[in-house]
Design a protein around this motif. Sequence first.
Motif, PDB file in Angstrom:
ATOM      1  N   GLU A   1     -10.519   5.578-102.694  1.00 38.47           N
ATOM      2  CA  GLU A   1     -10.488   5.754-101.311  1.00 38.47           C
ATOM      3  C   GLU A   1      -9.324   6.819-101.072  1.00 38.47           C
ATOM      4  O   GLU A   1      -8.579   7.063-100.087  1.00 38.47           O
ATOM      5  CB  GLU A   1     -10.194   4.656-100.396  1.00 38.47           C
TER       6      GLU A   1
ATOM      7  N   ASP B   1      -6.311  19.211-102.441  1.00 38.99           N
ATOM      8  CA  ASP B   1      -6.402  18.728-101.261  1.00 38.99           C
ATOM      9  C   ASP B   1      -5.004  18.018-100.793  1.00 38.99           C
ATOM     10  O   ASP B   1      -4.437  18.163 -99.816  1.00 38.99           O
ATOM     11  CB  ASP B   1      -7.438  17.706-100.898  1.00 38.99           C
ATOM     12  N   TRP B   2      -4.534  17.163-101.920  1.00 40.21           N
ATOM     13  CA  TRP B   2      -3.033  16.560-101.844  1.00 40.21           C
ATOM     14  C   TRP B   2      -1.927  17.690-101.590  1.00 40.21           C
ATOM     15  O   TRP B   2      -1.239  17.442-100.428  1.00 40.21           O
ATOM     16  CB  TRP B   2      -2.923  16.007-102.927  1.00 40.21           C
TER      17      TRP B   2
ATOM     18  N   GLY C   1      -9.676   9.982 -99.388  1.00 36.09           N
ATOM     19  CA  GLY C   1      -9.524  10.410 -97.889  1.00 36.09           C
ATOM     20  C   GLY C   1      -8.440   9.383 -97.279  1.00 36.09           C
ATOM     21  O   GLY C   1      -7.700  10.182 -96.419  1.00 36.09           O
ATOM     22  N   ASP C   2      -8.740   8.340 -97.335  1.00 38.48           N
ATOM     23  CA  ASP C   2      -7.712   7.426 -96.888  1.00 38.48           C
ATOM     24  C   ASP C   2      -6.577   7.620 -97.180  1.00 38.48           C
ATOM     25  O   ASP C   2      -5.214   7.650 -96.527  1.00 38.48           O
ATOM     26  CB  ASP C   2      -8.353   6.074 -96.794  1.00 38.48           C
TER      27      ASP C   2
ATOM     28  N   LEU D   1      -5.007  10.332 -98.226  1.00 43.03           N
ATOM     29  CA  LEU D   1      -4.349  11.552 -97.834  1.00 43.03           C
ATOM     30  C   LEU D   1      -4.067  11.246 -96.338  1.00 43.03           C
ATOM     31  O   LEU D   1      -2.922  11.826 -95.809  1.00 43.03           O
ATOM     32  CB  LEU D   1      -5.290  12.564 -97.867  1.00 43.03           C
ATOM     33  N   ASP D   2      -4.887  10.419 -95.446  1.00 43.49           N
ATOM     34  CA  ASP D   2      -4.456  10.363 -94.224  1.00 43.49           C
ATOM     35  C   ASP D   2      -3.268   9.349 -94.147  1.00 43.49           C
ATOM     36  O   ASP D   2      -2.234   9.551 -93.245  1.00 43.49           O
ATOM     37  CB  ASP D   2      -5.677   9.397 -93.561  1.00 43.49           C
TER      38      ASP D   2
ATOM     39  N   MET E   1      -8.880  17.148-106.185  1.00 45.49           N
ATOM     40  CA  MET E   1      -8.290  16.516-105.297  1.00 45.49           C
ATOM     41  C   MET E   1      -6.706  16.846-105.144  1.00 45.49           C
ATOM     42  O   MET E   1      -6.125  16.814-104.110  1.00 45.49           O
ATOM     43  CB  MET E   1      -8.437  15.108-106.207  1.00 45.49           C
TER      44      MET E   1
ATOM     45  N   SER F   1     -15.793  11.047-108.717  1.00 45.24           N
ATOM     46  CA  SER F   1     -15.179  10.615-107.606  1.00 45.24           C
ATOM     47  C   SER F   1     -14.990   8.913-107.314  1.00 45.24           C
ATOM     48  O   SER F   1     -13.902   8.550-106.881  1.00 45.24           O
ATOM     49  CB  SER F   1     -16.009  10.832-106.071  1.00 45.24           C
TER      50      SER F   1
END
Length: 201
Positions: A67, A133-134, A69-70, A72-73, A130, A62
């Motif tokens: 970062e 999720d994207w 998750g950030d 993806l936001d 990953m 990881s």
Amino acid sequence: MTAKHSGPLGGRPAATTRGRLSDIAIGLFTEQGFDETSVDDIAAAAGIARRTLFRYYPSKNSLAWGEFGDHLDGLRALLAETPEDVPLGESLRYALVEFNEVPDEMIEQHRRRMSLLLTVPALQAHSMLMYGDWRQVIAKHCADRLGAAPDGHTPQTVAWMTLGTALAAYDTWLATPGSDLAELMWAGSQTLVDGVGSLGR
């Protein structure tokens, strides 16, 4: 669109402890090799305890993603900011290009990161998670536009196509020194917008 939301896939200067730790890890992975670099090596280089590092990242894999998750936001925000009158394909194109915009001072670091993510066998399984999720962020945007379910065939197909467009641009960018990532994203996404039929026989 004026807001900037970039990150892998996309580059952004590290502004947090998590970002700094990831940058240190990328440097060690590049210099020593991913398999040859231990979590203890990274913690020592950062001047922190191993247990402290694990408060920020659950695994060595990881760390290579930073970062995420950030990021993806940021991608969600980019897509949400797209005016409704912009066609779906164009909304994906603009999001791809802006999301993957890399500041000049971050280009070499971003090149190192993406080279690791795309070429190190030990990272491939984690990378698929990953990328999954994207893709779901893209599929949700498509579903909202089409009035479909995010797990429906069409949103998922478009999500895979969009990911493929981005990865193909990165593959060429890494293999061709001096190439422009934004130009490759823009050119590649023309096929995403027009469809394969536009390419002819």
